[in-house]
Design an enzyme around this catalytic site. Structure first.
Site, PDB file in Angstrom:
ATOM      1  N   LYS A  89     -12.289   9.271  10.763  1.00 54.28           N
ATOM      2  CA  LYS A  89     -11.229   8.284  11.002  1.00 54.28           C
ATOM      3  C   LYS A  89     -10.255   8.810  12.054  1.00 54.28           C
ATOM      4  CE  LYS A  89      -9.965   7.863   6.629  1.00 54.28           C
ATOM      5  NZ  LYS A  89     -11.021   8.552   5.892  1.00 54.28           N
ATOM      6  N   CYS A 173       0.222   4.730  -5.972  1.00 55.34           N
ATOM      7  CA  CYS A 173      -0.708   5.828  -5.697  1.00 55.34           C
ATOM      8  C   CYS A 173      -0.200   7.201  -6.098  1.00 55.34           C
ATOM      9  CB  CYS A 173      -1.142   5.825  -4.236  1.00 55.34           C
ATOM     10  SG  CYS A 173       0.175   6.108  -3.050  1.00 55.34           S
ATOM     11  N   MET A 174       1.090   7.460  -6.110  1.00 52.23           N
ATOM     12  CA  MET A 174       1.492   8.830  -6.436  1.00 52.23           C
ATOM     13  C   MET A 174       2.757   8.927  -7.283  1.00 52.23           C
ATOM     14  SD  MET A 174       4.097   9.666  -4.026  1.00 52.23           S
ATOM     15  CE  MET A 174       4.991   8.260  -4.544  1.00 52.23           C
ATOM     16  N   MET A 349      -5.474  10.313  -6.658  1.00 50.62           N
ATOM     17  CA  MET A 349      -5.378   9.062  -7.423  1.00 50.62           C
ATOM     18  C   MET A 349      -5.988   9.145  -8.823  1.00 50.62           C
ATOM     19  SD  MET A 349      -3.839   7.563  -5.113  1.00 50.62           S
ATOM     20  CE  MET A 349      -3.654   7.632  -3.346  1.00 50.62           C
ATOM     21  N   GLY A 386      -2.001   9.931  -0.425  1.00 51.81           N
ATOM     22  CA  GLY A 386      -2.959   9.114   0.309  1.00 51.81           C
ATOM     23  C   GLY A 386      -2.380   8.442   1.538  1.00 51.81           C
ATOM     24  N   GLN A 387      -1.050   8.512   1.714  1.00 54.23           N
ATOM     25  CA  GLN A 387      -0.421   7.852   2.849  1.00 54.23           C
ATOM     26  C   GLN A 387       0.336   8.885   3.691  1.00 54.23           C
ATOM     27  OE1 GLN A 387       0.949   3.610   1.941  1.00 54.23           O
ATOM     28  NE2 GLN A 387       1.487   4.715   0.099  1.00 54.23           N
TER      29      GLN A 387
END
Length: 806
Positions: A89, A173-174, A349, A386-387
């Site tokens: 990615k 998510c966190m 996650m 995740g971000q």
């Protein structure tokens, strides 16, 4: 020569990345072949640094710009995070800017149709709705917000409107990682850093698949083997993944089994008397949940009481609860009982999206504390994000419904007073009542006003809740037909969220604007705007400031500070205000720098000190706390709470948990009872459904699905199914099925023995595909402390399409 060289480099990177996508290797990382000083130049091409736009790893890239377009991406060898490596990615991150369907003009829904309007009308429409009903307005943001964007949104809402209904998608998510850190150490975010991955002897992945989700980090571990080093990888999960392929041991657990496993390890450490008594006596307390009304602080219990409570979690009992054989529980306990090795735990996650998310996070910290595997390089419990700025913007700026910048909270009068002081606001400007967390916010937005749905206008920036919320039919789709509800969405592409939007704002993204992110290892990273956004697309931060100024012009008192000035006022050296609310003047100054320097004042409140903005311009990020040295330089911190590195540890102390919730410099070792998942398979819905991500696509796929190489490599979501289950249901490879839960259904092709291999009775579906919204099926049950929903386990059934009802 330059063009040929550039072409070769691009094609080599693409080919390497493509081969990783097409192949069956478990190590999806390629080596960059460019040095920072060996990048092609000429023909007007320039290079500049930026963190990658995708996950929380915080890889740095070199961005090649020519004729106003990003034309090349190279891994940045000067970056400590990725040392020149990128995942598939990352090599294609430049392509996310150039999808054919970029939003380029504001669109307002009139008579059911989206119609192009001017920015002035868009800003005025939003300001009027807020002016008319400020307390029914909600702002939904993201861990993809830059730090200045999140800080501006935070100040706009809590300082300007006196409204705490602001929450980010990071709640999904966190959030449980945050509450786990707070419950254990009294302060958020990991103590260690990525160096732990280079120095551990054992890496344990708890319900985590870093080979696909954080591939560059995972390569830091697996590459050590190619250099002849020995590192043992233990994968604890509910399905085999690419991480499993690289693991020495795979421990397959039942959903919620991680809670029992961690309790079982602690039971054996106590039972065998091989826990780290010295570390525990000097640096830890024992803690348990209150019986009647559990809180995040819990109550202190004695070591004897801890022993008593944990006694029943014998290996055999844990085997029954978790499905992991008792001998493997003993193996884990023996490893933690060995102080001659270094152990790092990784999670993301799988542990956070859990109705016992706070509990399991706290328990894994407890395993490390009880065993003394903490605070030495390689000995660390570490959560990943995740971000790209889930830590920097959400956890540090505090863009959560209950929080203020710098670890402050709205419910604390002293914290509100401090914040009002920094913002030069009148006393009492900040509302003391926490706003709605994500699930509650959307419940109130999709509930008719006549039935108590008291959120009527919502502004969504930099995220896609129409695809990522759980239980979409209840939390998002029910907005349809509610005439008095108004949804504003700022984004770069049409999404599942813009489908129901009443006003769509075209946004600039990544290197089309200035930015600052904070990654998973407390590293703050800065970049500059390099290219113009298309059409009328504009910065999200500018949108917030422009709306605020329109309210200021309308006479809204909250948009004035104590001196009557605009709360976002920026002045030049002559003391004249720069009209940054007019986009033509937004880049007359560096608004990011002004906001960052204002925010930096907050960071000293809880020892998360940041350096001046200009230090980040020079660096590939710095890990906080960053403190000034005698020679005027700024020094980052790799290992918090450890006396050898953390400048805030009391002199002479080996460890100092200086934000201890018990105010005694000690961390808390928690006991939590195992509890079953909120929904279990039964005769009607006999399968466990788990959702997640894939290597090629990032989250809801709005960016990566616009990159043809990534889209071709993984064109559609699918349902992973065990071969025996498929055979029993007469389902063949590639056949289409309906997966259905009590909340909704989704049509998917079946992939048997694919990249992931679930055990019998379990199915897995990635959520990146907006044409197959698996979150119609998932559960909105959430952790009682973090309010984070459980996407990893609910009851579902699978039917061949031909047999499914039409």
């Amino acid at each position: 020569m330059d063009a040929k060289r550039r072409s070769f480099l691009k094609s080599a990177a693409m080919a390497a990345a493509g081969s990783m996508v097409a192949g069956n290797t478990s190590l999806p990382v390629v080596h960059a072949d460019q040095a920072v000083d060996d990048l092609p130049t000429g023909e007007g091409m320039t290079w500049n640094k930026a963190p990658c736009r995708f996950c929380g790893t915080g890889c740095h890239v070199q961005v090649g710009v020519e004729d106003g377009r990003v034309v090349a991406i190279a891994g940045d060898k000067a970056a400590d995070v990725n040392k020149g490596l990128l995942c598939v990615k990352g090599y294609h991150v430049g392509g996310i800017l150039y999808g054919k369907d970029r939003l380029t003009n504001p669109l307002l829904r009139k008579d059911g149709k989206l119609t192009e309007i001017e920015w002035d009308e868009a800003i005025e429409t939003i300001a009027k709705r807020i002016f008319d009903s400020p307390q029914t307005f909600a702002f939904y943001g993201s861990g993809q917000w830059t730090i200045p964007e999140g800080y501006a949104a935070q100040k706009f809402m809590k300082g300007g409107l006196g409204n705490n209904h602001i929450d980010p998608n990071a709640r999904l998510c966190m959030a449980s990682a945050v509450t786990g850190f707070l419950a254990t150490y009294g302060v958020d975010e990991p103590a260690g850093c990525y160096q732990d991955l280079d120095e551990c002897d054992v890496l344990i992945t708890w319900g985590n698949n870093p080979a696909e989700m954080h591939p560059v980090l995972f390569s830091r571990v697996t590459d050590r083997r190619s250099r002849g080093e020995t590192v043992r990888i233990i994968d604890i999960g509910t399905r085999k993944t690419r991480t499993t392929d690289a693991a020495n041991d795979y421990l397959e657990m039942k959903p919620h089994g991680d809670v029992a496993i961690s309790l079982g390890i602690m039971h054996l450490l106590i039972e065998n008397n091989n826990y780290d008594k010295s570390f525990v006596e000097k640096h830890c307390n024992f803690r348990g949940a209150e019986e009647l009304t559990p809180t995040l602080q819990g109550e202190q219990i004695s070591e004897a009481e801890f022993r008593k409570r944990i006694a029943k979690y014998t290996p055999e009992r844990v085997e029954e609860l978790s499905g992991v054989p008792a001998d493997q529980i003993r193996m884990l306990a023996d490893l933690f009982g060995n102080h001659d090795i270094r152990i790092t735990s990784l999670w993301c996650m799988g542990m956070n999206q859990h109705t016992m998310g706070t509990a399991i996070n706290s328990l894994v910290h407890g395993v490390h504390l009880l065993s003394g595997h903490f605070g030495r390089p390689g000995d660390a419990p570490t959560s990943l994000t995740g971000q790209p700025s889930a830590c920097g913007t959400v956890r540090e700026v505090g863009t959560l419904a209950h929080a203020l910048p710098g670890g402050r909270v709205v419910a604390n009068p002293e914290h509100r007073e401090q914040c009002e002081g920094f913002w030069n606001l009148s006393p009492g400007s900040i509302n003391a009542t926490p706003g709605y967390h994500t699930v509650k916010m959307f419940e109130q937005f999709t509930k008719p006003t006549s039935q108590g749905g008291d959120i009527t206008t919502m502004f969504v920036q930099v995220t896609n809740p129409g695809q990522t919320l759980p239980n979409l039919n209840a939390l998002f789709n029910d907005k349809q037909g509610l005439e008095d509800k108004f949804l504003i969405v700022s984004d770069v592409y049409p999404t599942a969220t813009t489908v129901l939007a009443d006003l769509i704002l075209p946004a600039a993204m990544w290197v089309e604007k200035n930015g600052v992110y904070g990654n998973s290892e407390r590293r703050t990273q800065q970049w500059f705007k390099m290219v113009d956004p298309p059409g009328e697309a504009r910065d999200d931060c500018w949108m917030t400031i422009a709306i605020a100024h329109k309210l200021f012009e309308m006479g809204y008192e909250g948009m004035k500070d104590k001196d009557g000035e605009f709360i976002f006022a920026v002045k030049n050296e002559a003391g004249e205000e720069i009209p940054i609310w007019e986009f033509d003047h937004y880049y007359d100054t560096n608004v990011d720098k002004h906001l960052f320097e204002e925010y930096r004042q907050f960071t000293t409140m809880k020892h998360k000190n940041l350096a001046p903005y200009d230090e980040y311009v020079k660096a590939r990020g710095l890990r906080w706390p960053v403190v000034e040295q005698d020679d005027g330089s700024w020094r980052e911190t790799k290992f918090r709470f450890s006396g050898f590195d953390d400048p805030f540890v009391t002199a002479g102390q080996e460890f100092d948990f200086y934000h201890s919730s018990t105010n005694d410099g000690r961390a808390q070792i928690w006991f939590h009872e195992y509890a079953p998942p909120p929904e279990m398979p039964d005769e009607e819905f006999p399968m466990w459904l788990c959702t997640g991500r894939v290597l090629e696509h990032w989250h809801s796929g709005t960016m990566t699905r616009r990159v043809s190489q990534l889209s071709r490599a993984m064109p559609t979501a699918y349902l992973e199914m065990n071969p025996e289950d498929a055979k029993a249901a007469n389902i063949r490879q590639g056949e289409r099925v309906i997966v259905e839960s009590r909340r909704g259904k989704c049509e998917l092709p079946v992939w048997i023995d694919g990249r992931g291999r679930p055990p019998r009775g379990t199915i897995f579906v990635p959520f990146f595909d907006e044409t197959k919204l698996i979150n119609n099926c998932t559960l909105d049950a959430h952790d009682p402390f973090s309010k984070q929903p459980d996407y990893k386990k609910c009851a579902a059934r699978v039917k061949k399409l031909a047999e499914a009802p039409s």
